[in-house]
Enzyme design. Structure first.
Site, PDB file in Angstrom:
ATOM      1  N   PRO A   9       0.777  -1.229   0.000  1.00 46.92           N
ATOM      2  CA  PRO A   9       0.000   0.000   0.000  1.00 46.92           C
ATOM      3  C   PRO A   9       0.812   1.283   0.000  1.00 46.92           C
ATOM      4  CG  PRO A   9      -0.191  -1.143   2.094  1.00 46.92           C
ATOM      5  CD  PRO A   9       0.466  -2.091   1.149  1.00 46.92           C
ATOM      6  N   ASN A  10       0.310   2.224  -0.747  1.00 44.94           N
ATOM      7  CA  ASN A  10       0.839   3.594  -0.842  1.00 44.94           C
ATOM      8  C   ASN A  10       2.133   3.713  -1.641  1.00 44.94           C
ATOM      9  OD1 ASN A  10      -1.258   4.877   0.766  1.00 44.94           O
ATOM     10  ND2 ASN A  10      -0.400   3.713   2.465  1.00 44.94           N
ATOM     11  N   ARG A  17       4.299  11.090  -2.159  1.00 39.67           N
ATOM     12  CA  ARG A  17       4.232  10.725  -0.756  1.00 39.67           C
ATOM     13  C   ARG A  17       5.539  11.070  -0.021  1.00 39.67           C
ATOM     14  NH1 ARG A  17       4.749   4.365   1.036  1.00 39.67           N
ATOM     15  NH2 ARG A  17       4.070   4.858   3.126  1.00 39.67           N
ATOM     16  N   TYR A  22      10.819   9.110   1.115  1.00 41.91           N
ATOM     17  CA  TYR A  22      10.796   8.124   0.028  1.00 41.91           C
ATOM     18  C   TYR A  22      11.389   8.619  -1.293  1.00 41.91           C
ATOM     19  CZ  TYR A  22       7.748   5.725   3.316  1.00 41.91           C
ATOM     20  OH  TYR A  22       7.249   5.113   4.431  1.00 41.91           O
ATOM     21  N   ASN A  74       8.053  -5.698  -0.965  1.00 41.75           N
ATOM     22  CA  ASN A  74       7.972  -4.541  -0.073  1.00 41.75           C
ATOM     23  C   ASN A  74       6.526  -4.504   0.414  1.00 41.75           C
ATOM     24  OD1 ASN A  74       7.837  -2.155   1.270  1.00 41.75           O
ATOM     25  ND2 ASN A  74       8.952  -0.964  -0.269  1.00 41.75           N
ATOM     26  N   ALA A  77       3.196  -0.834   4.681  1.00 43.36           N
ATOM     27  CA  ALA A  77       2.674  -0.805   6.062  1.00 43.36           C
ATOM     28  C   ALA A  77       2.307  -2.201   6.571  1.00 43.36           C
ATOM     29  CB  ALA A  77       1.473   0.122   6.140  1.00 43.36           C
ATOM     30  N   HIS A  80       4.391  -4.354   9.145  1.00 50.72           N
ATOM     31  CA  HIS A  80       4.347  -4.244  10.596  1.00 50.72           C
ATOM     32  C   HIS A  80       3.087  -4.823  11.216  1.00 50.72           C
ATOM     33  CE1 HIS A  80       7.524  -1.670   9.291  1.00 50.72           C
ATOM     34  NE2 HIS A  80       6.688  -0.814   8.742  1.00 50.72           N
ATOM     35  N   ASP A  87       2.214 -15.817   6.681  1.00 47.58           N
ATOM     36  CA  ASP A  87       1.732 -17.197   6.496  1.00 47.58           C
ATOM     37  C   ASP A  87       1.715 -17.587   5.017  1.00 47.58           C
ATOM     38  OD1 ASP A  87       1.464 -17.592   9.185  1.00 47.58           O
ATOM     39  OD2 ASP A  87      -0.711 -17.368   9.237  1.00 47.58           O
ATOM     40  N   GLU A  98      13.013  -9.295   1.428  1.00 50.11           N
ATOM     41  CA  GLU A  98      12.219  -8.150   1.884  1.00 50.11           C
ATOM     42  C   GLU A  98      12.975  -6.870   1.530  1.00 50.11           C
ATOM     43  OE1 GLU A  98      12.263  -7.899   6.146  1.00 50.11           O
ATOM     44  OE2 GLU A  98      10.508  -6.593   6.210  1.00 50.11           O
ATOM     45  N   HIS A 100      12.797  -2.449   1.723  1.00 51.99           N
ATOM     46  CA  HIS A 100      12.179  -1.181   2.140  1.00 51.99           C
ATOM     47  C   HIS A 100      13.002  -0.042   1.575  1.00 51.99           C
ATOM     48  CE1 HIS A 100       9.476  -3.287   4.714  1.00 51.99           C
ATOM     49  NE2 HIS A 100      10.499  -3.989   5.167  1.00 51.99           N
ATOM     50  N   ILE A 101      12.316   0.968   1.092  1.00 53.74           N
ATOM     51  CA  ILE A 101      12.982   2.131   0.521  1.00 53.74           C
ATOM     52  C   ILE A 101      13.640   2.959   1.628  1.00 53.74           C
ATOM     53  CG2 ILE A 101      12.530   4.331  -0.682  1.00 53.74           C
ATOM     54  CD1 ILE A 101      10.239   2.742  -2.162  1.00 53.74           C
ATOM     55  N   SER A 102      12.914   3.118   2.730  1.00 57.19           N
ATOM     56  CA  SER A 102      13.406   3.959   3.831  1.00 57.19           C
ATOM     57  C   SER A 102      14.195   3.135   4.851  1.00 57.19           C
ATOM     58  CB  SER A 102      12.216   4.642   4.511  1.00 57.19           C
ATOM     59  OG  SER A 102      11.411   3.681   5.177  1.00 57.19           O
ATOM     60  N   ARG A 107      13.353   4.477  12.197  1.00 54.98           N
ATOM     61  CA  ARG A 107      12.069   5.199  12.265  1.00 54.98           C
ATOM     62  C   ARG A 107      11.282   4.820  13.526  1.00 54.98           C
ATOM     63  NH1 ARG A 107       9.241   5.005   6.575  1.00 54.98           N
ATOM     64  NH2 ARG A 107       7.988   6.630   7.587  1.00 54.98           N
ATOM     65  N   ARG A 111       7.457   0.529  13.555  1.00 58.18           N
ATOM     66  CA  ARG A 111       8.033  -0.015  12.310  1.00 58.18           C
ATOM     67  C   ARG A 111       9.153  -1.013  12.585  1.00 58.18           C
ATOM     68  NH1 ARG A 111       5.738   3.402   8.286  1.00 58.18           N
ATOM     69  NH2 ARG A 111       5.343   5.432   9.188  1.00 58.18           N
TER      70      ARG A 111
HETATM   71  C1  DQA Z   1       8.245   1.064   3.587  1.00 63.50           C
HETATM   72  C2  DQA Z   1       8.387   1.299   5.090  1.00 63.50           C
HETATM   73  C3  DQA Z   1       7.083   1.046   5.810  1.00 63.50           C
HETATM   74  O1  DQA Z   1       7.233   1.271   7.204  1.00 63.50           O
HETATM   75  C4  DQA Z   1       6.004   1.982   5.302  1.00 63.50           C
HETATM   76  O2  DQA Z   1       4.767   1.709   5.922  1.00 63.50           O
HETATM   77  C5  DQA Z   1       5.899   1.977   3.816  1.00 63.50           C
HETATM   78  C6  DQA Z   1       7.101   1.888   3.004  1.00 63.50           C
HETATM   79  C7  DQA Z   1       9.525   1.444   2.813  1.00 63.50           C
HETATM   80  O3  DQA Z   1       9.640   1.033   1.667  1.00 63.50           O
HETATM   81  O4  DQA Z   1      10.381   2.152   3.341  1.00 63.50           O
HETATM   82  O5  DQA Z   1       4.813   2.155   3.273  1.00 63.50           O
HETATM   83  O6  DQA Z   1       7.995  -0.312   3.366  1.00 63.50           O
END
Ligand code: DQA
Length: 147
Positions: A9-10, A17, A22, A74, A77, A80, A87, A98, A100-102, A107, A111
């Site tokens: 998501p997002n 965003r 990001y 990725n 959200a 977490h 599963d 896995e 993550h961009i950030s 953080r 998270r």
């Molecule tokens: C994220 C980090 C997550 O905590 C956050 O909810 C995201 C993006 C990242 O790519 O840094 O939506 O997965």
């Protein structure tokens, strides 16, 4: 080698965003970057983004039936919160990285837990969209080891 890159998501809002966290590249830029990386490595890639948890679960399940060799995920959200995605990854036992961009580990406290990460053999975080390249390379290495 056939891989699936999943984005939660997002992530479709990249570029709009929270650019301080990001970056300013868009989701389309990310797609083009992943396509190019995979083309150079002769990897067949599908890229999928959704804002829905169940859609990620179904995509992971389908990856098993479609004989996908590896996953880069990725979960955004859902990282977490989602035992369902954890599963699903365990159910299919397809090697997964896995991403993550950030810098999630620097953080907020909420998270600091990653459920899907428990079913991944590696995590890449805090390297911006370049991190996807590292994740794909780690996956390729792992899949080649398993051959
Ligand atoms: C994220 C980090 C997550 O905590 C956050 O909810 C995201 C993006 C990242 O790519 O840094 O939506 O997965």
């Amino acid at each position: 080698m056939k891989i699936l890159v999943l984005n939660g998501p997002n992530l479709n809002m990249l570029g709009i965003r929270e650019p301080d966290i990001y970056g300013r590249l868009t989701y389309r830029d990310l797609e083009v970057f992943i396509q190019q990386v995979c083309e150079n490595l002769h990897i067949d890639v599908e890229i999928f983004q959704t804002n829905f948890e169940g859609a990620l679960v179904e995509k992971i399940q389908n990856a098993y039936f479609e004989k996908v060799d590896g996953l880069v995920i990725n979960p955004a959200a859902y990282t977490h919160t989602s035992v369902a995605i954890l599963d699903a990854l365990k159910a299919v036992s397809i090697p997964a990285v896995e991403i993550h961009i950030s810098k999630v580990d620097e953080r907020e406290d909420f998270r600091q837990i990653s459920y899907p990460g428990k079913a991944c053999f590696a995590t890449v975080a805090g390297k911006g969209i370049e991190g996807y390249k590292e994740a794909i390379l780690l996956l390729k290495e792992k899949l080649e080891e398993e051959l």
